[in-house]
Design an enzyme around this catalytic site. Structure first.
Site, PDB file in Angstrom:
ATOM      1  N   GLU A 132       0.906  -1.239  -0.051  1.00 49.21           N
ATOM      2  CA  GLU A 132      -0.113   0.061   0.039  1.00 49.21           C
ATOM      3  C   GLU A 132       0.670   1.377   0.036  1.00 49.21           C
ATOM      4  O   GLU A 132       1.833   1.431   0.687  1.00 49.21           O
ATOM      5  CB  GLU A 132      -0.883   0.032   1.165  1.00 49.21           C
ATOM      6  N   ASP A 136       0.163   5.414   0.539  1.00 49.38           N
ATOM      7  CA  ASP A 136      -1.105   6.222   1.165  1.00 49.38           C
ATOM      8  C   ASP A 136      -0.866   7.739   1.138  1.00 49.38           C
ATOM      9  O   ASP A 136       0.510   8.103   1.524  1.00 49.38           O
ATOM     10  CB  ASP A 136      -1.221   5.853   2.700  1.00 49.38           C
ATOM     11  N   GLU A 153      -3.225  10.479   2.861  1.00 50.07           N
ATOM     12  CA  GLU A 153      -4.166  10.610   3.800  1.00 50.07           C
ATOM     13  C   GLU A 153      -4.220  12.302   4.262  1.00 50.07           C
ATOM     14  O   GLU A 153      -3.134  12.562   4.827  1.00 50.07           O
ATOM     15  CB  GLU A 153      -4.508   9.639   4.803  1.00 50.07           C
ATOM     16  N   TRP A 192      -9.047   8.565  15.658  1.00 50.00           N
ATOM     17  CA  TRP A 192      -7.366   8.774  15.831  1.00 50.00           C
ATOM     18  C   TRP A 192      -6.941   9.979  14.979  1.00 50.00           C
ATOM     19  O   TRP A 192      -5.949  10.363  15.211  1.00 50.00           O
ATOM     20  CB  TRP A 192      -6.727   7.669  15.309  1.00 50.00           C
ATOM     21  N   ARG A 220       8.824   5.882  20.091  1.00 57.34           N
ATOM     22  CA  ARG A 220       8.268   5.001  19.574  1.00 57.34           C
ATOM     23  C   ARG A 220       9.182   3.995  19.205  1.00 57.34           C
ATOM     24  O   ARG A 220       8.859   2.672  19.449  1.00 57.34           O
ATOM     25  CB  ARG A 220       7.686   5.264  17.953  1.00 57.34           C
TER      26      ARG A 220
END
Length: 288
Positions: free
Chosen positions: A100, A102, A104, A194, A267
């Site tokens: 994929e 993306d 967005e 989110w 993260r």
């Protein structure tokens, strides 16, 4: 730079594919969801997608493509768009080990900037987000958003200005989408769990319906189709970036990049992804 299986896939593409130039919302897409909330106009040259309290809407290309450049002019939801997600992306069929690419647009409160979020999945592995604020109001007029995908690199562009490049470094063990054909999708949907401030700001349904405009879709791409041919396909865009273009991209990134997964030490507290490590970063994201 690309591994040997890339050339095998290109050979298969020559035997079972054809070219696509241009595009039309009537002839090239199917209604994915939303029924009449997908409103195609001007003989297929333009379209609007609507989100209301009952449903969002979206379309998917009839064809599957293996490499190409895909352009879409989009005018985003105006006003208070918090919680909405307007998307333009490529994705392979199926849900496991999928590829994929993306783009967005994450809505926000009136007067605050949209967030353009990019991501790349290869063989089911994603989590490669880079996010940007735009240097213009994307709700006032149409702007062109592009994905240029070939065996060597993926380039994301805004009004023909590259904002992100990822090079194929499968020779370093970094997954890259080369094996699976993908469809083109455009959607408008409720992402308020989110999308805006990680779900802190919800959709204000008193502002509905939310409407995004699309026009002038263009694909210069290789269609996977049995019995056809796309000998030598690269879309004429396989040459990398010029020095001037790379300089412009660096300027955009220095001012408008707001999140880069390669800089997210919280993260990745136990170590950055392989391609983000200093010795590999230039080859993956900077070399052309």
């Amino acid at each position: 730079m690309a591994s040997s299986h890339v050339f095998l896939m290109l050979s298969l593409c020559l035997a079972s594919s054809t070219f696509a130039f241009g595009g039309n919302f009537y002839t090239d897409f199917d209604n994915l969801f939303g029924d009449k909330r997908v409103n195609i106009q001007e003989g297929g040259r333009s379209m609007s997608l609507t989100l209301d309290k009952f449903s969002g809407s979206g379309i998917a290309s009839k064809n599957e493509y293996l490499f190409g450049r895909f352009d879409m002019q989009i005018k985003l939801v105006p006003g208070n768009s918090a919680g909405t997600v307007t998307a333009f992306y490529l994705s392979s069929p199926g849900t496991t080990h999928h590829d994929e690419i993306d783009i967005e647009f994450l809505g926000n409160l009136s007067g605050e900037p949209y967030l353009l979020s990019t991501n790349i999945y290869a063989n089911g592995k994603g989590d490669r987000e880079m996010q940007f604020y735009l240097w213009f109001d994307p709700t006032m007029d149409f702007h062109t958003y592009s994905i240029d995908w070939n065996p060597q690199r993926i380039i994301f562009l805004v009004d023909n200005i590259p904002i992100r490049v990822m090079h194929n470094r499968e020779d370093l063990g970094v997954p890259f989408p080369t094996r699976q054909p993908m469809r083109v999708y455009s959607t408008l949907w409720n992402g308020d769990a989110w999308a805006t401030r990680w779900g802190q700001v919800k959709i204000d349904w008193s502002k509905a319906p939310f409407i995004a405009g699309y026009r002038n879709f263009n694909a210069n791409a290789c269609i996977m189709r049995q019995g056809a041919s796309c000998a030598g396909f690269n879309g004429g865009r396989n040459r990398g970036l010029s020095a001037a273009t790379k300089k412009k991209m660096k300027e955009i990134r220095s001012r408008w990049l707001v999140y880069d997964y390669c800089r997210d030490f919280r993260r990745y507290s136990h170590g950055l992804p392989f391609e983000c490590r200093k010795k590999n970063h230039r080859l993956t994201f900077e070399e052309s």
